[in-house]
Motif scaffolding. Structure first.
Motif, short mmCIF file in Angstrom:
data_model
loop_
_atom_site.label_atom_id
_atom_site.label_comp_id
_atom_site.label_asym_id
_atom_site.label_seq_id
_atom_site.Cartn_x
_atom_site.Cartn_y
_atom_site.Cartn_z
N PRO A 172 -13.09 47.35 40.76
CA PRO A 172 -11.20 48.05 40.39
C PRO A 172 -10.14 48.95 41.14
N GLU A 173 -9.05 48.98 41.45
CA GLU A 173 -8.38 50.37 41.99
C GLU A 173 -8.28 51.36 41.37
N VAL A 174 -8.27 52.17 41.27
CA VAL A 174 -8.00 53.26 41.03
C VAL A 174 -7.15 54.28 41.57
N LYS A 175 -5.81 54.25 40.16
CA LYS A 175 -5.02 55.81 40.70
C LYS A 175 -4.69 56.85 39.92
N TYR A 176 -4.62 57.77 40.63
CA TYR A 176 -4.70 59.38 39.55
C TYR A 176 -3.25 59.24 39.90
N THR A 177 -2.20 60.15 38.78
CA THR A 177 -0.54 60.62 39.06
C THR A 177 -0.79 61.73 38.85
N ALA A 178 -0.68 62.61 39.05
CA ALA A 178 -0.58 64.00 38.30
C ALA A 178 0.64 64.58 37.24
N ASN A 179 1.55 64.21 37.44
CA ASN A 179 2.89 64.26 36.77
C ASN A 179 3.83 62.79 37.41
N PRO A 180 3.82 62.43 36.21
CA PRO A 180 2.70 62.60 35.03
C PRO A 180 1.42 62.13 34.60
N ALA A 181 0.37 62.98 33.80
CA ALA A 181 -1.02 62.86 34.03
C ALA A 181 -1.51 61.72 33.96
N THR A 182 -1.75 60.75 34.87
CA THR A 182 -1.76 59.36 34.87
C THR A 182 -2.71 58.11 35.28
N LEU A 183 -3.74 58.02 34.96
CA LEU A 183 -5.09 57.18 35.61
C LEU A 183 -4.81 56.12 34.87
N ILE A 184 -4.41 54.84 36.69
CA ILE A 184 -4.75 53.27 36.04
C ILE A 184 -4.91 53.11 37.00
N ILE A 185 -5.96 52.19 36.08
CA ILE A 185 -7.53 51.41 36.95
C ILE A 185 -7.11 49.88 36.20
N CYS A 186 -7.32 49.32 37.43
CA CYS A 186 -6.73 47.35 37.23
C CYS A 186 -7.37 47.05 38.24
N GLY A 187 -7.92 45.54 37.56
CA GLY A 187 -8.75 44.86 38.57
C GLY A 187 -9.85 44.57 37.98
N LYS A 188 -11.20 44.17 39.60
CA LYS A 188 -12.65 43.20 38.06
C LYS A 188 -13.46 44.83 38.23
N SER A 189 -13.56 44.96 37.45
CA SER A 189 -14.52 45.77 37.03
C SER A 189 -16.16 45.40 36.54
N TYR A 190 -16.85 45.08 37.92
CA TYR A 190 -18.63 44.50 37.83
C TYR A 190 -19.00 45.28 38.67
N PRO A 191 -19.51 46.26 39.01
CA PRO A 191 -19.90 47.18 39.90
C PRO A 191 -21.60 47.58 39.42
N GLU A 192 -22.00 47.98 40.86
CA GLU A 192 -23.64 47.31 40.65
C GLU A 192 -24.23 48.45 39.68
N ASN A 193 -23.23 49.90 39.56
CA ASN A 193 -23.79 50.75 38.70
C ASN A 193 -22.41 51.24 38.56
N ALA A 194 -22.53 50.66 36.95
CA ALA A 194 -21.41 51.16 36.51
C ALA A 194 -20.72 52.80 36.05
N GLY A 195 -22.56 53.29 35.68
CA GLY A 195 -22.34 54.19 35.24
C GLY A 195 -21.74 55.79 36.30
N GLU A 196 -22.48 54.94 37.47
CA GLU A 196 -22.19 55.97 38.80
C GLU A 196 -20.58 56.21 38.99
N PHE A 197 -19.51 54.84 39.15
CA PHE A 197 -18.87 54.79 39.41
C PHE A 197 -17.74 55.82 38.38
N TYR A 198 -17.55 54.97 37.21
CA TYR A 198 -17.06 55.85 36.44
C TYR A 198 -17.26 57.19 35.70
N ASP A 199 -17.91 57.33 35.92
CA ASP A 199 -18.50 58.70 36.64
C ASP A 199 -17.99 59.47 37.41
N ASP A 200 -17.87 58.69 38.61
CA ASP A 200 -17.42 59.49 40.14
C ASP A 200 -16.01 59.70 39.68
#
Length: 121
Positions: free
Chosen positions: A13-41
């Motif tokens: 998925p696309e990942v967007k972070y905005t600091a003010n206000p503190a918001t993390l947006i994750i949108c789209g399809k999420s089936y990475p080959e290694n989900a743990g590694e992707f979301y760890d990052d």
């Protein structure tokens, strides 16, 4: 830290972070080959900034693999326990007829302890 964007990939998925206000947006399809590694990052990048007064996650998945469901839940639980002073909130978007995504949203609230706002598209 300044805002950042991770462009969507074929299986990520696309990942967007905005600091003010503190918001993390994750949108789209999420089936990475290694989900743990992707979301760890992703969650390592935002960890230093989760001690703000409030922090919002906006989750708008078109598709979410079971490994992604588990990885995101574990990351949410870890952030909440390591930043007890922060008020976390999740806005979880899904189609009105998508019972699977609705169930994921309910389970995120139940198992992470973070309030989830259900946003029906």
């Amino acid at each position: 830290m300044s805002d950042f964007i991770i462009a969507k990939g074929t299986n990520t998925p696309e990942v967007k972070y905005t600091a003010n206000p503190a918001t993390l947006i994750i949108c789209g399809k999420s089936y990475p080959e290694n989900a743990g590694e992707f979301y760890d990052d992703v969650f390592k990048k935002i960890k230093p900034f989760t001690n703000s007064k409030t922090f919002t996650f906006e989750l708008d998945f078109e598709y979410l693999s079971s490994s992604s469901v588990v990885c995101v839940l574990e990351k949410l639980k870890n952030l909440k326990s390591s930043s007890p002073e922060t008020k976390f909130m999740i806005k979880f978007y899904y189609e009105s007829d998508d019972e699977d995504m609705m169930s994921v949203a309910e389970n995120y609230e139940k198992f992470s302890g973070i309030k989830v706002e259900h946003v029906v598209k």
